[in-house]
Motif scaffolding. Sequence first.
Motif, mmCIF file in Angstrom:
data_model
loop_
_atom_site.group_PDB
_atom_site.id
_atom_site.type_symbol
_atom_site.label_atom_id
_atom_site.label_comp_id
_atom_site.label_asym_id
_atom_site.label_seq_id
_atom_site.Cartn_x
_atom_site.Cartn_y
_atom_site.Cartn_z
ATOM 1 N N GLY A 1 37.110 45.519 35.038
ATOM 2 C CA GLY A 1 37.790 44.116 35.459
ATOM 3 C C GLY A 1 36.965 43.050 35.855
ATOM 4 O O GLY A 1 37.374 41.737 35.641
ATOM 5 N N HIS A 2 36.295 43.376 36.717
ATOM 6 C CA HIS A 2 35.170 42.379 37.577
ATOM 7 C C HIS A 2 34.349 41.875 36.376
ATOM 8 O O HIS A 2 34.294 40.574 36.314
ATOM 9 C CB HIS A 2 34.481 43.119 38.506
ATOM 10 N N GLU A 3 33.743 42.584 35.547
ATOM 11 C CA GLU A 3 32.732 42.202 34.717
ATOM 12 C C GLU A 3 33.749 41.273 33.733
ATOM 13 O O GLU A 3 32.824 40.291 33.242
ATOM 14 C CB GLU A 3 32.133 43.062 33.837
ATOM 15 N N LEU B 1 36.486 39.395 34.485
ATOM 16 C CA LEU B 1 36.457 37.996 34.727
ATOM 17 C C LEU B 1 35.538 37.031 35.018
ATOM 18 O O LEU B 1 35.533 36.127 34.775
ATOM 19 C CB LEU B 1 37.169 38.503 36.425
ATOM 20 N N HIS B 2 34.026 37.906 35.051
ATOM 21 C CA HIS B 2 32.932 36.966 34.840
ATOM 22 C C HIS B 2 32.797 36.277 33.544
ATOM 23 O O HIS B 2 32.132 35.383 33.453
ATOM 24 C CB HIS B 2 31.650 37.832 34.971
ATOM 25 N N GLN B 3 33.484 36.655 32.561
ATOM 26 C CA GLN B 3 33.441 35.817 31.383
ATOM 27 C C GLN B 3 34.185 34.539 31.719
ATOM 28 O O GLN B 3 33.650 33.306 30.882
ATOM 29 C CB GLN B 3 34.410 36.436 30.216
ATOM 30 N N SER C 1 30.350 32.514 42.402
ATOM 31 C CA SER C 1 30.931 33.202 41.244
ATOM 32 C C SER C 1 31.377 34.853 41.567
ATOM 33 O O SER C 1 32.203 35.403 41.332
ATOM 34 C CB SER C 1 30.306 33.145 39.827
ATOM 35 N N GLU C 2 30.331 35.398 42.264
ATOM 36 C CA GLU C 2 30.685 36.659 42.716
ATOM 37 C C GLU C 2 31.597 36.827 43.592
ATOM 38 O O GLU C 2 32.197 37.674 43.473
ATOM 39 C CB GLU C 2 29.269 37.425 43.395
ATOM 40 N N GLY C 3 31.662 36.086 44.621
ATOM 41 C CA GLY C 3 32.931 36.073 45.905
ATOM 42 C C GLY C 3 34.212 36.000 45.145
ATOM 43 O O GLY C 3 34.996 36.484 45.213
ATOM 44 N N GLY D 1 27.490 37.315 50.135
ATOM 45 C CA GLY D 1 27.714 36.293 48.810
ATOM 46 C C GLY D 1 28.876 37.018 48.199
ATOM 47 O O GLY D 1 29.652 36.332 47.761
ATOM 48 N N TYR D 2 29.053 38.438 48.359
ATOM 49 C CA TYR D 2 30.385 38.810 47.839
ATOM 50 C C TYR D 2 31.488 38.884 48.765
ATOM 51 O O TYR D 2 32.698 38.367 48.678
ATOM 52 C CB TYR D 2 30.111 40.409 47.385
ATOM 53 N N GLY D 3 31.391 39.628 50.094
ATOM 54 C CA GLY D 3 32.365 39.938 51.055
ATOM 55 C C GLY D 3 32.927 38.680 51.833
ATOM 56 O O GLY D 3 33.979 38.182 51.827
#
Length: 993
Positions: free
Chosen positions: A275-277, A279-281, A297-299, A354-356
């Motif tokens: 799902g994460h990957e 959503l990156h689309q 975008s990662e966060g 960057g993510y958290g």
Amino acid sequence: MSRIYSVLLTLLFLSAPVMSVAEDSVPLHVLKVSFDLEQHKLFGESVITVPPGKTWNIVVGRLTITSVTAHGVPFEVQKNTESITFNPGQNQGTLKILYEIDSLTGPGRMKEDGIETANLVGPEGIALINAWYPSINGLARFRLSALVPQGFEAISEADEIIVQEREGSREFSFIFGHPVEGINLIVGQYAVKKAQHKTMEVHTYFFPEDKELAEKYLDQAKKYITMYEELIGPFPFKRFSVVENILPTGYSMPTFTLLGRDVLRLPFIAETSLGHEILHQWFGNSVYVDRTSGNWSEGLTTYLADYQYEEIKGMGAEYRKQILVAYESYITPEKDFALKDFISRTDKATAAVGYGKTAMVFHALKGLLGQEMFQRSLREFYEKNRFRPVSWTDLQKAFETVSAKNLDWFFKQWVERKGALDFEIKDVMVRYEGSKARISFDIVQKSALRFQLPVLLKTDKGAIRKILDAEKEAASFEIETEDIPHELVIDEHYDLFRKLMDNEVVPVVSMLLGGESRICVFPKGREKEYEALSDVLKEHGFTSKKEEDLKYEDIKGSSLLVPYDAELVKRLYANVQMPEGDFALVVKQNPYSTKGVVGIISPLSAAETGKYLRRVTHYGKYSTLVFKDNRNITKTINESENGIRFLLAGDIAGVEMPLLTTATEVVNKISNKDIVYVGELHDRFDHHRIQYQVIRELYKKNKKLAIGMEMFQKPFQKAVDDYISGAIDEKAFLKKSEYFKRWVFDYNLYREILLFAQEKKIPVIALNIRKEIVTKVSKEGLQSLSLEEMKDVPEDMDLSDMEYQKRLRGHFESHAGSQARNFDFFYQSQVLWDESMAHNLNDFMTRNPGYQVVVLAGGGHMAFGSGIPKRAHRLNGKDYAVIMNSEDVDKDVADYILYPLPLPFPEAPKLGVMLKEENRVVSISGFSPDSIAEKAGLLTDDLILSLDGEKIEAIEDIKIHLLYTKKGDTVNVKVRRKRFLFGEKEMEFTITL
Ligand SMILES: [Zn+2]
């Protein structure tokens, strides 16, 4: 070498100005590649057409350039150059570069986060994901064709793929609908499966052995595409593929995601990471990231994917808390950075921010705008920004446009500044005015940030929730209610990106791996075996230390990894129960530091440890991990408090008066216990009278009774035994046991007890450790003890009773001079004291089975069972009861509390002198007010020779002598006095006591 190139490429990417995306201003890049799989070799032709009027820098890194031509004419380039400069002049220009790459054998070793960027060309397949063609900074329109052997399938970022079968090979042509920063090429002997989703196609490119996974991935992919189309907008491409990779990757490229073989096979990936990957689309692959202003975008993807899935399960608050714990664990002031400086994750620290942190910032934004407006802004953002590099500022604009709010402060505060909210709640108070209660408190911030503080007030009628606006360094708040307030809870559900309070944190793996200083302790005798671990330890940032070289400072200042049989484990936690498995890791709080942790590992083989240590990084949020046969079989998190909590009206302890009983009744009730603890305030005679009565009553019922006493120290057990047996008299006993040197209190306080023991021949156990050792430890710590002194220290000591530590700290800090002393050393000395008494008690009970023991010691060594009782129970499991005297009623403080009335006792008379003892000579150093000795004519510096003819060589001789006198008696004191010019003179005085 390829690494150098990759770094260089990244740097150039970053410094590149953002290009406009108008088609004619974007370079066209036509790539043709073919391969020699056996030789791990790539042959490439790169034709780059650039717009006029500008100098272009084309990075070639370590590519072997065989020819460069511009419009068919050879173009001069320097040998071994890393980049080619090209200016087409007034018209657009075309540069053709022929090149090769050798030794594309894939990755050497996995990096910390399992992200690997080395390219692979081999008989098993092709993965070109890093610097495999000459590259121009910024966006380009790509055309790619790849010649691959029969039986292979190829995929790249493309809306359209055309395959032409040629003699012995297949040619794949890829057409890209939109300019992109770079492309990748993946080739393998895939079994391709296709499904239709509305007007688009969804594919899986899986290896034949995994083809049965295809159905599940296609279903999940369709599910996620539907979910995000509803949330954000239409899927940006005509096709989407899930591609299995030989290398351990987890990437998302426009039109496909590349998942490593081992990742793909994990049962939960289709539900989570996929799902994460996908959503990156939307975010990253169609709305591009302008990396010059930070990767948002990662966060955002983490927030709308990984986090969202937990939120749906009702685990949102837990997920948010884990983000805060990770930040707390991995981020030091030096490692911290602002979101505008985030490019990509390279380790746990960069991921934590960057993510958290980014995910938490989007959470705060949602809280500020509300769910509906947040979602509308995201749709608007996607709609307006497709296929162009986008910055945090563009994001801000989208949210401002939709909400019609100025969010400048929000983005400045969270994107441009580093750090987390750091505040304290102070002066929590309840005032009643009539039937109303006013609950007030202050917030004090380190730096004045603006945020919404979630407050929960629990009352007798239910809960009141409020969101308060905080923005100043110090602010006062008040909540009014008609109910009775019980508890105030701040940020119970972790909506704020903030520093955690100590009691909100439990020791977890990430704290072990994120500690600023990390030490692996090599156990005694197995240092050689552990040397083999040095590689994996270094990878995880651990230095190593032999156990015997480990200092208190190391323990206090570091996170430790320790094999469970190390002496240190016994000295900190007594015995730790390790779960069974091939490898177990139990993370415990470091008794000397609230932030530090100790990771205890079993079994003991260094080889197993090395193997599994690489895996535990993926389990950062857990306290206990167990692996068996290469699989994780147990992972648990210890409980901790949620939110910053203040009890406003706690349960007040009460006693039902009809339950009030008598000391006799109490003794009846505890008479069957193996150990009976009777606490005292040392100078309260009534407490000692109770002790006497308990002993007397128990002795009536059980002749196999012993008395354990804090007042006597272990090396003097023989003196105690000799007295009880009648071999020596009381005077000799007091002298030989050094009672007056080691215990300052009047012997009359204990005399009744010892006389009874002596008469009935009841064994008395000298429980205490030598006073010198406790004193030394409290000043300089356990490590200051000599090897000889260490023999008196029990092998197992439990320092992990943090409630006890807290009580002792309060006690410590209320004493003058505590500032100059080290609390940890004081704590060590207290625990050493307790542990010694528990061990000495246990030794007696082991050597003399069947004995019931009454233990006499200060109440502090018994309250809540923390001092001796629980420790002795750890050692022998015996049943016990604790009786305390004159103690405040508190839950679990004791089994019984007695309230005796103060009693007078025949105190030994005092001379009213201050004494000095040197070389077996006692002299007077001063007098107390109204001193009878001074009145009788004694002077300072008089040497006391004898009392009533009894020779005095020590201060204790005087105390012992006076013990046998009473008020009104006379004492004959013989002194030697130095006289000015006349020499010394012996003199005698009579003092009436
Ligand atoms: Zn991602």
